[in-house]
Structure formats: C-alpha cells, structure tokens
Design a protein around this motif. Structure first.
Motif, PDB file in Angstrom:
ATOM      1  N   UNK A   1       0.868  -1.177   0.000  1.00  0.00           N
ATOM      2  CA  UNK A   1       0.000   0.000   0.000  1.00  0.00           C
ATOM      3  C   UNK A   1       0.905   1.228   0.000  1.00  0.00           C
ATOM      4  N   UNK A   2       1.077   1.821  -1.159  1.00  0.00           N
ATOM      5  CA  UNK A   2       1.926   3.009  -1.318  1.00  0.00           C
ATOM      6  C   UNK A   2       1.697   3.560  -2.714  1.00  0.00           C
ATOM      7  N   UNK A   3       2.018   4.820  -2.900  1.00  0.00           N
ATOM      8  CA  UNK A   3       1.946   5.406  -4.244  1.00  0.00           C
ATOM      9  C   UNK A   3       2.990   4.781  -5.160  1.00  0.00           C
ATOM     10  N   UNK A   4       4.223   4.652  -4.640  1.00  0.00           N
ATOM     11  CA  UNK A   4       5.350   4.175  -5.435  1.00  0.00           C
ATOM     12  C   UNK A   4       5.836   2.825  -4.931  1.00  0.00           C
ATOM     13  N   UNK A   5       6.244   1.976  -5.848  1.00  0.00           N
ATOM     14  CA  UNK A   5       6.970   0.758  -5.515  1.00  0.00           C
ATOM     15  C   UNK A   5       8.247   0.743  -6.341  1.00  0.00           C
ATOM     16  N   UNK A   6       9.387   0.580  -5.649  1.00  0.00           N
ATOM     17  CA  UNK A   6      10.698   0.529  -6.290  1.00  0.00           C
ATOM     18  C   UNK A   6      11.374  -0.790  -5.929  1.00  0.00           C
ATOM     19  N   UNK A   7      12.250  -1.250  -6.798  1.00  0.00           N
ATOM     20  CA  UNK A   7      13.002  -2.473  -6.544  1.00  0.00           C
ATOM     21  C   UNK A   7      14.456  -2.247  -6.915  1.00  0.00           C
ATOM     22  N   UNK A   8      15.353  -2.528  -5.974  1.00  0.00           N
ATOM     23  CA  UNK A   8      16.785  -2.532  -6.264  1.00  0.00           C
ATOM     24  C   UNK A   8      17.117  -3.892  -6.853  1.00  0.00           C
ATOM     25  N   UNK A   9      17.625  -3.884  -8.088  1.00  0.00           N
ATOM     26  CA  UNK A   9      17.826  -5.141  -8.815  1.00  0.00           C
ATOM     27  C   UNK A   9      19.033  -4.980  -9.729  1.00  0.00           C
ATOM     28  N   UNK A  10      19.687  -6.102 -10.034  1.00  0.00           N
ATOM     29  CA  UNK A  10      20.900  -6.070 -10.846  1.00  0.00           C
ATOM     30  C   UNK A  10      20.967  -7.299 -11.736  1.00  0.00           C
ATOM     31  N   UNK A  11      21.546  -7.151 -12.950  1.00  0.00           N
ATOM     32  CA  UNK A  11      21.871  -8.355 -13.716  1.00  0.00           C
ATOM     33  C   UNK A  11      23.047  -9.070 -13.053  1.00  0.00           C
ATOM     34  N   UNK A  12      23.033 -10.397 -13.052  1.00  0.00           N
ATOM     35  CA  UNK A  12      24.113 -11.138 -12.413  1.00  0.00           C
ATOM     36  C   UNK A  12      25.437 -10.955 -13.143  1.00  0.00           C
ATOM     37  N   UNK A  13      25.395 -10.904 -14.457  1.00  0.00           N
ATOM     38  CA  UNK A  13      26.604 -10.738 -15.259  1.00  0.00           C
ATOM     39  C   UNK A  13      26.707  -9.302 -15.753  1.00  0.00           C
ATOM     40  N   UNK A  14      27.874  -8.697 -15.556  1.00  0.00           N
ATOM     41  CA  UNK A  14      28.092  -7.328 -16.031  1.00  0.00           C
ATOM     42  C   UNK A  14      27.844  -7.247 -17.536  1.00  0.00           C
ATOM     43  N   UNK A  15      27.106  -6.254 -17.958  1.00  0.00           N
ATOM     44  CA  UNK A  15      26.840  -6.042 -19.375  1.00  0.00           C
ATOM     45  C   UNK A  15      25.660  -6.802 -19.923  1.00  0.00           C
ATOM     46  N   UNK A  16      25.075  -7.677 -19.119  1.00  0.00           N
ATOM     47  CA  UNK A  16      23.906  -8.425 -19.596  1.00  0.00           C
ATOM     48  C   UNK A  16      22.630  -7.644 -19.311  1.00  0.00           C
ATOM     49  N   UNK A  17      21.519  -8.089 -19.870  1.00  0.00           N
ATOM     50  CA  UNK A  17      20.222  -7.457 -19.622  1.00  0.00           C
ATOM     51  C   UNK A  17      19.192  -8.545 -19.363  1.00  0.00           C
ATOM     52  N   UNK A  18      18.186  -8.201 -18.578  1.00  0.00           N
ATOM     53  CA  UNK A  18      17.147  -9.147 -18.190  1.00  0.00           C
ATOM     54  C   UNK A  18      15.788  -8.484 -18.404  1.00  0.00           C
ATOM     55  N   UNK A  19      14.971  -9.077 -19.248  1.00  0.00           N
ATOM     56  CA  UNK A  19      13.630  -8.536 -19.499  1.00  0.00           C
ATOM     57  C   UNK A  19      12.691  -8.912 -18.356  1.00  0.00           C
TER      58      UNK A  19
END
Length: 341
Positions: A260-278
C-alpha cells in the motif's frame, strides 16, 4: 510597513536565532580513509578550512537519498562558497564497484566532489549510522548541525545561510530554493505510505510468505500462495536466497508483493556485467497502465540493464492496496530490496 518588508525581516530573525542556537558538535573528521575520489582530486580537511562544507553520506540505490538530491543540488547551485562533499558509503556489494558509482553519479547529475568510502572509514570517523545524513561544517572546520533522513529542508537551508553569512560577514539573501522534484526524486506520499522498506536477502528479509519459508543459500524451487497479506511477499521459480539478494536461475521466475503506497521501487541487478534481463510487471494480475513507474511502460514491460533502483509503480490517482508481481523473462538477475514512496 508592507507585508513584503515583514516577511524578509521575520525570515532573517528566524535565521539569526537558528544560528545563535547552533552548537559546536566537534571538528570535521579526516577524509584520509577514502578509497577513491570522483569529480575531484583528494581533499583534506585543511584544504576545506575557510569554506562552509555540507557533507552528505549516501549510497546510490537509497531512495531516501534520491529524494533529498534535488534539494542538495539546488543548494550547491545557488550558494557560492558552499562546498557539497558527498561521501559514498555502499550498502550492497555492487555499490563497492567504482564504475557503478561513477555511472550512477553521471546519470543522476551528482557533479560535486565524492569521497568513495568503501571501507566505511569516513562513516566511522563521523560515527554515522544513516543514509542519507547531512553534516553542516562551518568555515572554522567545526560541525554545527546535522540532519538524518529526509525532510527538514527549510531548516537545513537556513543553517547553510547562517554559516555562509558568518563566513563572509554579510547577508546571503532571504529566499529559499524552490524545488519541484519529479520521478524517483519526488517526495513520498507519506499520508498513504503503509508499506515499509523490505529486503530479499536472508540477512534482513521480513514477511516472507512462500510455503516452507526460505532455504538459505541453496537453489530451491519456490511457489507463491494465491493470496498475500499486506506487506508480505513470495518467490516463485528457481531461486537462491543469498545474504543480500535473491538470485534467479531460470526464466519466468516471479516475485509477488502485497503493498500500500503510491510508489513501488526495486533494487535489482543483472548477475553478469553487461547483460540485460527482461521483465513484466502486473498489478492485481493486469498491466499497470497509468500506474506504471519510470522504468516500465504501460504494458508492464521493462529491462534490467544496470545494478540500481528501478521505479516500477507510481499510482496516479487514489492510492490503494495492490498485489504487485514482477516476472523476469530471462535468468541471471539479483533482487535486493523493495522500497516505497
């Protein structure tokens, strides 16, 4: 006497009273413990003597710090003679990486000197315990005020004005900065904020609701219950819950959270440097539409490219309770913490 004259006089009187009440909290500690510097050669307390210094402890994924940044940036721009000194003390392992800090500082327009405090030496020298924290240092190198957390911006600016006026033996003006922050830097909707920060690593996680609980530091196939109580969360798919983060091993892993909040944020990272995760976001099973955050579109689609805080939900109308779900379409992602605003 017109009202236009009264307001500045009242303001000056308030500012002078604030200055008279400022205690001396000690001398500014050494900066020798910095493990690196950005935007500046190494600075020393002796070099800073004669200047008013605003020391800010921060770490770049901290939403509380991000919401103070528009004010600190405005003060730095407005007040000639003010030195804003950032001390970046990392919370998560990836925030020790100098390239990550440099990239974040550039994207967030943090162009003041930054002492990189990977060993917590400066943090310890100040006996600090908080992100963000502000320490107000006068031209004699004495700490005269401090502020922990968000808010108190008018008082903080008046302290700066008092210290600057004392340093130059004159007035520095009456007007406070006008800040109209947006995006992740916008102030939280405190009246509707009923969800506290929560972590996904086993060291600090609360209210985990997947059946049979967390399996520590071991790959495990989790399932999520059909319904979640407020402020509870669950994993679904093949995850390893490590000390700081939950790490996904196969496609279509999911995290569900009732908030219950206006905003929801998530701290997240790709495991491998330079990769991307959809990823794909849903609110109560539907695309977020107008409630999408700055890092996701109306359909709920987004991509994790760098280790940072991602704003996934910003409710535009009345703030109500929802079940949030994020499905990572690719493996190789590390989820660290939920924050709200």
């Amino acid at each position: 006497m017109g009202n236009a004259d009264v307001v500045p006089r009242l303001f000056r009187a308030t500012m002078h009273r604030a200055g008279a009440l400022l205690p001396v909290e000690g001398s500014m500690p050494s900066l020798d413990g910095a493990t690196g510097w950005l935007n500046s050669p190494p600075l020393t307390t002796d070099e800073l003597r004669g200047k008013v210094v605003l020391v800010q402890f921060w770490t770049y994924t901290c939403v509380n710090w991000l919401r103070t940044l528009p004010y600190v940036r405005a003060w730095s721009s407005k007040y000639e003679g003010l030195v804003v000194l950032g001390v970046h003390t990392p919370e998560f392992d990836f925030e020790h990486d100098l390239d990550n800090v440099r990239r974040a500082a550039g994207e967030l327009r943090v162009d003041n000197p930054i002492a990189v405090d990977n060993d917590y030496a400066i943090w310890s020298a100040f006996a600090n315990h908080y992100w963000p924290a502000l320490y107000f240092v006068d031209a004699q190198g004495r700490i005269r005020h401090h502020r922990f957390g968000e808010g108190g911006y008018e008082q903080s600016e008046m302290v700066l004005m008092r210290l600057l006026a004392d340093a130059v033996a004159g007035e520095v003006g009456d007007d406070l900065v006008a800040v109209d922050a947006d995006g992740v830097g916008a102030p939280a909707d405190w009246d509707n904020l009923r969800s506290p920060e929560n972590y996904l690593g086993y060291e600090r996680a609360d209210n985990f609701a997947s059946p049979n609980g967390v399996v520590l530091a071991t790959r495990h196939d989790y399932t999520a219950p059909a319904r979640l109580p407020l402020n509870s969360w669950a994993l679904a798919g093949a995850w390893t819950v490590q000390r700081q983060a939950a790490v996904l091993h196969e496609p279509d892993g999911r995290i569900a959270y009732r908030f219950h909040a206006r905003d929801l944020n998530l701290v997240v990272a790709p495991t491998a440097r330079g990769s991307s995760v959809r990823f794909r976001v849903r609110l109560d099973g539907q695309p977020p539409g107008a409630a999408h955050g700055s890092d996701v579109d109306e359909r709920g689609d987004g991509t994790v490219t760098d280790p940072r805080l991602y704003q996934l939900v910003r409710q535009p109308g009345p703030v109500t309770e929802h079940t949030f779900e994020i499905t990572f379409l690719d493996p190789g992602v590390e989820a660290y913490a939920f924050t709200f605003g």
